[in-house]
Motif scaffolding. Structure first.
Motif, short mmCIF file in Angstrom:
data_model
loop_
_atom_site.label_atom_id
_atom_site.label_comp_id
_atom_site.label_asym_id
_atom_site.label_seq_id
_atom_site.Cartn_x
_atom_site.Cartn_y
_atom_site.Cartn_z
N LYS A 1 100.33 46.31 41.70
CA LYS A 1 100.91 45.45 40.35
C LYS A 1 100.91 43.90 40.91
CE LYS A 1 105.04 44.86 37.59
NZ LYS A 1 104.38 43.93 36.79
N ALA A 2 101.29 43.68 42.15
CA ALA A 2 101.28 42.18 42.53
C ALA A 2 99.96 41.58 42.47
CB ALA A 2 101.90 42.17 43.99
N VAL A 3 98.81 42.28 43.00
CA VAL A 3 97.44 41.95 42.96
C VAL A 3 97.01 41.62 41.53
CG1 VAL A 3 95.13 42.38 43.26
CG2 VAL A 3 96.88 42.87 45.02
N LEU A 4 97.48 42.44 40.61
CA LEU A 4 96.98 42.29 39.13
C LEU A 4 97.50 41.03 38.57
CD1 LEU A 4 97.01 46.15 38.08
CD2 LEU A 4 94.75 44.47 38.51
N ASP A 5 98.96 41.04 38.82
CA ASP A 5 99.64 39.95 38.32
C ASP A 5 99.17 38.50 38.83
OD1 ASP A 5 101.06 41.94 36.94
OD2 ASP A 5 102.93 41.82 38.23
N ALA A 6 98.72 38.62 40.08
CA ALA A 6 98.42 37.39 40.66
C ALA A 6 97.19 36.82 39.79
CB ALA A 6 97.90 37.45 42.01
N ILE A 7 96.31 37.68 39.22
CA ILE A 7 95.23 37.30 38.61
C ILE A 7 95.18 37.31 36.99
CG2 ILE A 7 93.45 37.99 40.45
CD1 ILE A 7 92.91 40.39 38.54
N GLY A 8 96.50 37.06 36.59
CA GLY A 8 96.91 36.90 35.24
C GLY A 8 96.87 38.25 34.38
N MET A 9 96.49 39.27 34.84
CA MET A 9 96.74 40.65 34.12
C MET A 9 97.95 41.21 34.13
SD MET A 9 93.20 42.46 35.32
CE MET A 9 92.88 43.61 33.96
N LYS A 10 98.18 42.00 33.38
CA LYS A 10 99.72 42.91 33.20
C LYS A 10 99.72 44.07 33.74
CE LYS A 10 103.86 43.36 31.11
NZ LYS A 10 105.07 42.39 31.63
N GLY A 11 100.08 44.08 35.16
CA GLY A 11 99.97 45.56 35.62
C GLY A 11 101.26 46.43 34.98
N VAL A 12 101.29 47.56 34.32
CA VAL A 12 102.24 48.18 33.60
C VAL A 12 102.49 49.48 34.83
CG1 VAL A 12 103.05 49.51 31.76
CG2 VAL A 12 102.32 47.03 31.59
N VAL A 13 103.61 49.70 35.25
CA VAL A 13 103.62 50.97 35.93
C VAL A 13 104.14 52.21 34.97
CG1 VAL A 13 104.74 52.11 37.94
CG2 VAL A 13 104.13 49.71 37.93
N ILE A 14 103.24 53.37 34.87
CA ILE A 14 103.84 54.68 34.35
C ILE A 14 104.45 55.47 35.21
CG2 ILE A 14 102.91 56.34 32.91
CD1 ILE A 14 102.40 53.46 31.71
N ALA A 15 105.74 55.80 34.63
CA ALA A 15 106.79 56.41 35.57
C ALA A 15 106.11 57.80 36.11
CB ALA A 15 107.96 56.71 34.82
N ARG A 16 105.58 58.76 35.24
CA ARG A 16 105.21 59.93 35.67
C ARG A 16 103.65 60.11 35.02
NH1 ARG A 16 108.63 64.20 32.70
NH2 ARG A 16 106.86 65.67 33.40
N GLU A 17 102.77 60.75 35.97
CA GLU A 17 101.45 60.85 35.44
C GLU A 17 101.46 62.09 34.47
OE1 GLU A 17 98.65 62.39 38.49
OE2 GLU A 17 100.15 63.47 39.40
N ILE A 18 100.77 61.91 33.55
CA ILE A 18 100.12 62.84 32.64
C ILE A 18 98.61 62.66 32.32
CG2 ILE A 18 102.20 63.71 31.25
CD1 ILE A 18 101.52 61.58 29.15
N GLU A 19 97.97 63.40 31.76
CA GLU A 19 96.28 63.20 31.58
C GLU A 19 96.24 62.21 30.56
OE1 GLU A 19 96.06 67.26 31.31
OE2 GLU A 19 93.92 67.30 32.28
N ALA A 20 95.82 61.14 30.40
CA ALA A 20 95.44 60.07 29.36
C ALA A 20 96.73 59.13 29.65
CB ALA A 20 95.30 60.54 28.12
N PHE A 21 97.80 59.33 30.45
CA PHE A 21 98.75 58.07 30.45
C PHE A 21 99.50 57.78 29.29
CE2 PHE A 21 94.73 57.35 33.08
CZ PHE A 21 94.85 58.13 33.87
N VAL A 22 99.68 56.79 28.89
CA VAL A 22 100.44 56.17 27.54
C VAL A 22 99.56 55.72 26.63
CG1 VAL A 22 102.10 54.68 26.79
CG2 VAL A 22 102.50 55.96 28.87
N GLY A 23 98.61 54.76 26.79
CA GLY A 23 97.83 54.25 25.94
C GLY A 23 96.89 55.18 25.34
#
Lengths: 507, 507
Positions: free
Chosen positions: B171-193
Motif C-alpha cells: 500500500k505504501a509503495v502504491l500510495d507513493a506513486i499517486g495510486m490508491k491502494g485499497v486493502v480488501i479484508a478477506r480474499e474471495i474470487e474476483a475480490f470486490v470490484g
C-alpha cells in the motif's frame, strides 16, 4: 431547431414534492417553466424550498449561459387545481400501486386533454399504472435520477396503451430543457437503470454482510475505478476499448466462460435484517466522518457540476456525454438570448455578465485565482460581441474579433460563492479596432474588485489578418459607442504598469 | 512524510506487457521508477510503446506538477533477468492458474528476498497463487483497472500465507506513486470490484438479449445518471444522501422489501452464445459511430483527466476522491522539487514552466482561450515564488505576494497539444515589490506567442496590507535580479494599451 426535436413547454404540474418531486419542480422552474404543485405533506413547502436552493446554487456553478427568467411556483390545494392548464403533469407520489393509480385517475380526470402525464415511478410498469384511466394513451413513465436538477437522465417507458406520439413528445419536452430523455424499448419492472443498480446493490450487501470489506472500502473501489469510467462511457463502450483492436466480439468470446464461474452470490437474496442494517448504518456513519447530509449534498453537487463541465471540454472541445448535452443546451440558450435580449440602458456601461465565484476558481490561498478574472472579462467581451452581431454564424463565416492586448488591475478580493457583475464601457472604435474597459463588481454592495482594458482587432480568420468589420456590426457598435461617448473616461485607461495601484489578489 | 505511509521505490520488474502490464510499466516509468520488462510476445515492444505514448499524453494534460525524470525501460530476455534488483515485481500474464503459478515460481526463485510480488489477476485467489512458492509471504494480489496509468485504484488482497507487513508495504509503495491502494479484508474470487461489475454485467446481458434496450441505450442510462454519481461518491455514500436527514438506517428499512421483488433475472445465467455475441457486436459497432479504438482511448483519457481535475477542485478546493489523491500527489512532487530543484543558468530568463495546450483550453474558434495564457503566466509566477522561498509554509505563515497589475500581449496562436515554455525575467524589485516579465514560447521552434508583465506586492495576508518580504526571500530574489540586470529590457515593458501590436488570440 425542428419542433419535433425540441418542444418547449411553459406550464407544468407536479403532484408530490419530495426529493424527487422537488427536483422536478426545480428543473422546470430553472428552465423558465411555471409550476403548480400539489403535495399535502405538511413539510412540502420547506422541502421544495431546500431542493430549489440547492438547484439554484448548482446552476450558478454549472453554466454562465443566459438562463430564462425563473418560472413561477404556485402551491395548490388539490390535484385538480394543480393540473389546470398544464402541458406536462409529473406524478411523484410514494411507490405504491394503489396510491399511484388513485392519483393518476384524479390527474387524468382534471388535466387538459392534450397534457402529457409522466410518472416518476422507479419500478412499476406503465401498463399497470394505466389501468382504469379514461385517457391512458398519454401516460408514460418518466423516471429521473437524484439529484433531478443535475443528472440529465430520464427513462421514458410507454405501457401497452401509450400512444407512440406521446413518447416522442415527452422526449422532445425533456430534451428542450437540457435533460436526456432515453426511450426504453420494452417495459419491464424497474426498467434499465434500476435493474442494473439492483443487481449491483444485492452483491454489495453480500460483500458487507460477509465482511469482505466495509462500506467505505466498497465505495472507494467504485469511485477510484469504474465510477470514473462510467461518468463518460458506459459498460459496453468501455469493454469495447478493453477488447482492443480485436473488437467487441473478441472481448465477449474471452468473457464468456467467466459467466460460469461461481463468482457472484446472486442466486441467493441477502436477508437485510436488523443486524445487517445496523452494521451498514454504523459503517456509513464512520465513512461520512461528521459531514451532514446537507454538506454531502453540497459536495456532491459541486463535484457533479465539475464533472459535467469537464465533459463539456471533452472530445476535443465538442463535448462528450452529459457535457455535450450541456453545451448544446447552452448554445440554444445563447441563440434564444440573441433574439430576445432585453433592451438595456445604452447610456450606462453595459451589464453583460452576472456570475458567481465557483469553487473551481479558488486557489490555495482561498482567493479567486488570477486567470479567472480574465475569464469573466473574456465572457463579457464575448457577450458584447454577440450583442453587436458577432455570433457563432458570423465566426463560422470567417470573421471574428481577436484580443491583442490586455491590462488588468486587481483592487480587492472576491470570496467563494460571491455574486459578480461585470460592466463594459466602449472607449473607442474604428472599422478594425475595438477598445473596451470592463469593471468587475462583487457582492450586493458592488465593490469594484478589478478592471480589464482590452484592445481587439477585427480579423479575417482564414487569412489571419486585420480587416474591416461588416457594416451591420459597425453600425451596432457605433450605436453603443455614441451612447458611451458621454461617459467619463476611466482614470486607469491607457495606463502602463508602474503606476501606483492598491493591492489585491494573490499571485 | 512518515516512511510507513509512502515508500517510494526506484526499480520494478513487470512480467507480461499487454494492456494491463503495459499500463503498469507506464505508471512506474512516469513515477520515475526504472522498469525491467519480460514478455515473450512478438508484439510486446509495440504494445508497451503505444500504452506509454497514451500515458505520457494523458499525464501532460493531467498535471503541471514537476514529475520526476522518467524511469528507464529495459526489455529483458527472461524472468530471471527482469527481476534482478527489483523492489517490486508485478505479474500480468494471462488469467490461467497453471500459467500464473509457473511464472510466479520463476519470479519467486530469482527475485531479491525483500522484493514484493504483486499479481494483476482479476479473479484468482492469492492463496491459490501461493501454492508451491518458496517465499509465499511476500505474494499478494495487486488488481488494477484499465487504463492503469490513469485510474488510481489497486485492490490489494493477501492470501493465507501473506505476511501482514507485505500488505502494508504494498500500500505504501502504491500510495507513493499517486495510486490508491485499497486493502480488501478477506480474499474471495474476483475480490470486490469485479464482483460488482460481474453482477451488473450479467443483468446487462439479459437486458440486451431480451431487447429491453440496445447497448447504446444501456450505456446512456449509465453515463447520464449513476455513472456521474459514482465518479465522486460510491454506492453507500450516495444512498446515505438519498435517505436524507432520516439517515442510512431509514433508507435501508425502505429499501429492504425491494430485495424480494422479482426485478432481476440474476438467478439465471445468460447463455452468451453466438447469436448474442453477434447482436452485441453489431450494436457496439453502431454505437462507436466509426470511432476507432485508438480514438475512443484518446477520448476516454481526456475525459478521465478532466473528471479527475474537476474532482481536484471539489470539496471547496481541498479536493475530493480521485482529485484529492492527485492534489496530494502533486503537493509531494512540488515539495520534492523544492528540495532538489536543478541549478539553472541565472544569467538567462528562467525556464520555470513547461506545459502543453490541453483540450480544455481550446475555445469555440479552435484556439487557446485568452485566460489560459494568464493561467500559464500565473503558474510561472508561482514557480518563481517557490524558488525564492515563498512556498506553502511561507504562505501559511501569513505572508505572500499578490499580483496587482498585469499587461498581456498576444502575438501568435497556440494549437491543441502544442508544447509551451514560459521564460521569466525579473525587471525590478524592492523590499515590497516584484516586477516580472514572462514570455510564452510555443512549439519546437519556440516562437513567441504572448508576453505577460506583472507587478506583485508582498503582503501580510491577515492584515491585508503591503509589508517587506522576509530577509531570505529578498536575498534569493536579489541574486536572480542581479543576474538579470545584464539582460536587455523587453521593448514592450512599461507599455500601455494603444501601442501598435501584431494580432493574435480570439476574444
Amino acid at each position: 431547431m425542428p419542433i419535433e426535436k425540441f418542444a418547449p413547454i411553459s406550464r407544468a404540474a407536479c403532484i408530490g414534492g419530495g426529493v424527487i418531486g422537488g427536483g422536478w419542480v426545480a428543473r422546470f422552474l430553472l428552465a423558465g417553466i411555471d409550476v403548480r404543485l400539489f403535495d399535502p405533506h405538511p413539510d412540502a413547502e420547506r422541502i421544495v424550498a431546500e431542493v430549489l436552493a440547492n438547484a439554484e446554487r448548482a446552476y450558478g456553478l454549472l453554466t454562465s449561459a443566459p438562463l430564462p427568467r425563473r418560472g413561477r411556483l404556485s402551491f395548490c390545494a388539490s390535484v385538480a387545481e394543480a393540473v389546470e392548464g398544464a402541458q406536462w403533469v409529473q406524478e411523484s407520489v410514494p411507490e405504491r400501486l394503489d396510491l399511484k393509480r388513485r392519483v393518476l385517475a384524479e390527474i387524468d380526470a382534471a388535466a387538459p386533454a392534450e397534457a402529457l402525464i409522466g410518472s416518476s415511478t422507479s419500478g412499476l410498469k406503465p401498463t399497470d399504472l394505466q389501468e382504469g384511466l379514461t385517457h391512458p394513451g398519454r401516460l408514460f413513465v418518466a423516471h429521473p435520477y437524484n439529484p433531478v436538477y443535475l443528472l440529465p437522465l430520464v427513462e421514458i417507458v410507454g405501457g401497452a396503451q401509450t400512444v407512440p406520439a406521446t413518447v416522442e413528445r415527452a422526449k422532445a419536452v425533456l430534451d428542450a430543457i437540457g435533460m436526456k430523455g432515453v426511450v426504453i424499448a420494452r417495459e419491464i419492472e424497474a426498467f434499465v437503470g434500476d435493474r442494473l443498480l439492483e443487481a449491483l446493490w444485492r452483491e454489495a450487501l453480500w460483500l458487507i454482510k460477509d465482511d469482505i470489506c466495509d462500506v467505505e472500502t466498497l465505495d472507494d473501489v467504485i469511485r477510484y475505478s469504474f465510477g470514473l469510467r462510467w461518468a463518460q462511457m458506459g459498460l459496453f463502450q468501455t469493454y469495447r476499448i478493453a477488447g482492443g483492436e480485436a473488437g467487441m466480439r473478441h472481448f465477449l468470446a474471452q468473457f464468456g466462460p467467466c459467466l460460469q464461474w461461481p463468482w457472484t452470490k446472486l442466486t441467493d437474496v441477502v436477508d437485510l435484517d436488523d443486524t445487517l442494517v445496523e452494521k451498514i448504518g454504523a459503517q456509513s456513519d464512520a465513512q461520512a466522518a461528521g459531514l451532514s447530509i446537507r454538506e454531502l449534498e453540497r459536495i456532491r453537487d459541486e463535484n457533479l457540476v465539475g464533472i459535467v463541465q469537464a465533459l463539456k471540454a471533452g472530445q476535443s472541445g465538442e463535448g462528450w456525454g452529459a457535457g455535450k448535452l450541456l453545451k448544446e443546451f447552452e448554445q440554444r440558450l445563447w441563440a434564444q438570448a440573441g433574439h430576445t435580449a432585453p433592451p438595456v440602458d445604452m447610456k450606462a456601461p453595459l451589464e453583460l455578465v452576472e456570475t458567481r465565484v465557483s469553487p473551481a476558481w479558488i486557489d490555495y490561498n482561498g482567493h479567486m485565482t488570477e486567470h479567472r478574472y480574465l475569464q469573466v472579462f473574456g465572457d463579457a467581451t464575448d457577450a458584447l460581441l454577440r450583442r453587436i452581431g458577432v455570433d457563432l454564424a458570423y465566426v463560422e463565416g470567417g470573421h471574428s474579433y481577436y484580443t491583442v492586448e490586455t491590462h488588468l488591475r486587481h483592487l480587492d478580493e472576491a470570496k467563494l460563492g460571491e455574486g459578480l457583475v461585470c460592466t463594459t464601457q466602449i472607449l473607442a472604435t474604428d472599422e478594425k479596432r475595438l477598445h473596451v474597459f470592463h469593471r468587475l463588481h462583487a457582492g450586493p454592495e458592488r465593490r469594484e474588485i478589478a478592471t480589464g482594458e482590452h484592445m481587439l482587432l477585427h480579423v479575417d480568420t482564414s487569412a489571419g489578418r486585420a480587416t474591416p468589420a461588416a457594416a451591420q456590426v459597425l453600425s451596432a457598435l457605433d450605436a453603443i459607442a455614441a451612447a458611451h461617448a458621454g461617459l467619463e473616461r476611466p482614470a486607469a485607461a491607457g495606463r502602463a504598469i508602474g503606476h501606483k495601484a492598491r493591492l489585491a489578489t494573490p499571485a
